[in-house]
Design a protein around this motif. Structure first.
Motif, mmCIF file in Angstrom:
data_model
loop_
_atom_site.group_PDB
_atom_site.id
_atom_site.type_symbol
_atom_site.label_atom_id
_atom_site.label_comp_id
_atom_site.label_asym_id
_atom_site.label_seq_id
_atom_site.Cartn_x
_atom_site.Cartn_y
_atom_site.Cartn_z
ATOM 1 N N LEU A 155 23.585 66.133 73.251
ATOM 2 C CA LEU A 155 24.350 65.281 72.340
ATOM 3 C C LEU A 155 23.606 65.089 71.025
ATOM 4 C CD1 LEU A 155 27.006 63.719 72.320
ATOM 5 C CD2 LEU A 155 25.790 61.723 73.174
ATOM 6 N N ALA A 156 22.275 64.956 71.093
ATOM 7 C CA ALA A 156 21.475 64.735 69.882
ATOM 8 C C ALA A 156 21.542 65.921 68.934
ATOM 9 C CB ALA A 156 20.026 64.452 70.262
ATOM 10 N N SER A 157 21.654 67.114 69.477
ATOM 11 C CA SER A 157 21.677 68.310 68.641
ATOM 12 C C SER A 157 23.084 68.714 68.222
ATOM 13 C CB SER A 157 21.012 69.475 69.389
ATOM 14 O OG SER A 157 21.733 69.752 70.591
ATOM 15 N N SER A 158 24.094 68.006 68.652
ATOM 16 C CA SER A 158 25.475 68.364 68.320
ATOM 17 C C SER A 158 25.743 68.168 66.832
ATOM 18 C CB SER A 158 26.456 67.530 69.146
ATOM 19 O OG SER A 158 26.414 66.176 68.724
ATOM 20 N N ASP A 159 26.653 68.974 66.299
ATOM 21 C CA ASP A 159 26.999 68.888 64.879
ATOM 22 C C ASP A 159 27.567 67.517 64.527
ATOM 23 O OD1 ASP A 159 26.149 71.439 64.433
ATOM 24 O OD2 ASP A 159 28.146 72.356 64.596
ATOM 25 N N LYS A 160 28.340 66.922 65.453
ATOM 26 C CA LYS A 160 28.970 65.625 65.181
ATOM 27 C C LYS A 160 27.930 64.549 64.927
ATOM 28 C CE LYS A 160 32.378 62.379 67.019
ATOM 29 N NZ LYS A 160 33.304 62.063 68.140
ATOM 30 N N ILE A 161 26.886 64.488 65.779
ATOM 31 C CA ILE A 161 25.836 63.486 65.622
ATOM 32 C C ILE A 161 25.028 63.757 64.362
ATOM 33 C CG2 ILE A 161 23.689 62.569 66.599
ATOM 34 C CD1 ILE A 161 26.137 61.546 68.028
ATOM 35 N N GLN A 162 24.662 65.023 64.136
ATOM 36 C CA GLN A 162 23.855 65.379 62.976
ATOM 37 C C GLN A 162 24.583 65.042 61.673
ATOM 38 O OE1 GLN A 162 20.703 66.499 62.943
ATOM 39 N NE2 GLN A 162 20.542 66.478 65.181
ATOM 40 N N LYS A 163 25.885 65.374 61.609
ATOM 41 C CA LYS A 163 26.659 65.080 60.405
ATOM 42 C C LYS A 163 26.804 63.573 60.201
ATOM 43 C CE LYS A 163 29.386 69.341 60.311
ATOM 44 N NZ LYS A 163 30.742 69.946 60.472
ATOM 45 N N PHE A 164 27.018 62.824 61.300
ATOM 46 C CA PHE A 164 27.169 61.372 61.179
ATOM 47 C C PHE A 164 25.875 60.736 60.668
ATOM 48 C CE2 PHE A 164 26.237 57.234 63.115
ATOM 49 C CZ PHE A 164 27.205 56.458 62.487
ATOM 50 N N VAL A 165 24.737 61.130 61.241
ATOM 51 C CA VAL A 165 23.444 60.560 60.834
ATOM 52 C C VAL A 165 23.179 60.850 59.365
ATOM 53 C CG1 VAL A 165 20.952 60.701 61.161
ATOM 54 C CG2 VAL A 165 22.452 60.583 63.148
ATOM 55 N N GLN A 166 23.446 62.073 58.938
ATOM 56 C CA GLN A 166 23.221 62.449 57.543
ATOM 57 C C GLN A 166 24.146 61.656 56.611
ATOM 58 O OE1 GLN A 166 20.856 64.835 56.557
ATOM 59 N NE2 GLN A 166 21.270 64.153 54.444
ATOM 60 N N ALA A 167 25.440 61.597 56.955
ATOM 61 C CA ALA A 167 26.413 60.901 56.110
ATOM 62 C C ALA A 167 26.135 59.409 56.058
ATOM 63 C CB ALA A 167 27.831 61.170 56.630
#
Length: 322
Positions: A220-232
């Motif tokens: 889950l931590a490496s998923s695109d959804k989490i990464q994009k949310f954290v960045q945004a």
């Protein structure tokens, strides 16, 4: 004989027409007896209710006394607990520095009475001046002092200070730690005993650990959804006012463009999808000075459509929000 019968008949009629006097008397007597009984019962009930009310009032009074005693105990404990922590008090600091300046300033040919007079203002009135008049008669000059800590020992409040002073004509400053026993009431202070010397306590140590959930959902931590949310989220957090973050945060925060995101590292996820912790290391650049620093961030989030809603933002690697 006829007259005799007539008189008997007339007497019979009179006797029949005469009301019976005994019946009303018996009724009245019976009714009076019940009234007396009722009054007695009422008086007993009134007496009992009074006794019950008195007992209740006594219990309430005792309860109030117990509550007052408990409150005083809590207040005392709170005061002791608060005095056990390092606190800065401007009024205490002014008082203590004034005391140390007077206490550590004297000339080798000083008039003792001249020095004792200002000292008496600081010490408790029932302390003999001979106690604090036994210093050497050599020259001392106060340089300065700073508050290190306040604590309670044997129910006495202590202010611990680092004091600097010179002796004689030597220009080298001697720095020592002194503990000042004092009393406090209504914003006023009194020195209760002579200041005593100790060494400075080492305040560096390992006395606690952070409360964290180390369970990591690497997928889950490496998923695109989490990464994009954290960045945004991080970009919006550093560039926006707190009021602009209210739609995506329960307790809005914002840095108003004072910083810019340099990097996001060490992203980890724990908890469930409905109550998730996202932890990461956020490195920021000051937009004015260009200096960099890193912060530990923990976001407790819940699903919100195609993205997430920040329920809690913690500036540590803390545990899940209960």
């Amino acid at each position: 004989m006829f007259d005799k019968l007539k008189s008997i008949k007339k007497g019979y009629v009179k006797s029949r027409d005469k009301p019976d006097q005994s019946l009303p008397y018996a009724k009245v007597q019976k009714r009076g007896k019940w009234i007396r009984r009722f009054v007695k019962i009422a008086l007993v009930l009134v007496g009992l209710s009074g006794a019950v009310a008195f007992i209740k009032a006594s219990n309430v009074s005792q309860t109030n006394h117990k509550l007052i005693a408990k409150m005083k105990t809590y207040d005392d404990k709170l005061e002791k607990a608060s005095m056990g922590q390092s606190v800065y008090s401007p009024s205490l600091n002014r008082y203590a520095q004034g005391f140390f300046q007077t206490y550590f300033t004297q000339s080798d040919n000083d008039d003792k009475q001249k020095r004792l007079k200002p000292l008496k203002k600081y010490f408790a009135p029932n302390i003999s001046s001979t106690i604090y008049d036994n210093q050497d008669s050599q020259k001392e000059t106060y340089v300065g002092s700073r508050l290190l800590n306040t604590f309670t020992k044997n129910d006495v409040k202590i202010a611990q200070y680092q004091v600097g002073y010179t002796v004689g004509n030597d220009k080298n400053t001697i720095i020592r730690v002194f503990n000042l026993p004092f009393a406090q009431k209504a914003g006023q202070y009194t020195v209760l005993a002579l200041p005593y010397a100790t060494t400075e306590q080492d305040i560096v140590g390992h006395v606690g650990k952070i409360d964290q959930d180390d369970t990591n959902n690497a997928t889950l931590a490496s998923s695109d959804k989490i990464q994009k949310f954290v960045q945004a989220f991080s970009e919006k957090y550093v560039s926006s006012k707190a009021s602009d973050m209210s739609l995506i945060m329960k307790e809005p925060e914002g840095l108003e463009g004072q910083y810019a995101v340099k990097s996001i590292d060490q992203v980890s996820v724990s908890g469930s999808k409905a109550n998730m912790n996202i932890k990461y290391l956020l490195t920021l650049t000051d937009t004015e000075t260009k200096l960099e620093h890193s912060e530990q961030i923990t976001l407790t989030v819940s699903p919100n459509g195609s993205t997430y809603y920040v329920v809690k933002m913690i500036h540590t690697q803390g545990g899940l929000l209960n």
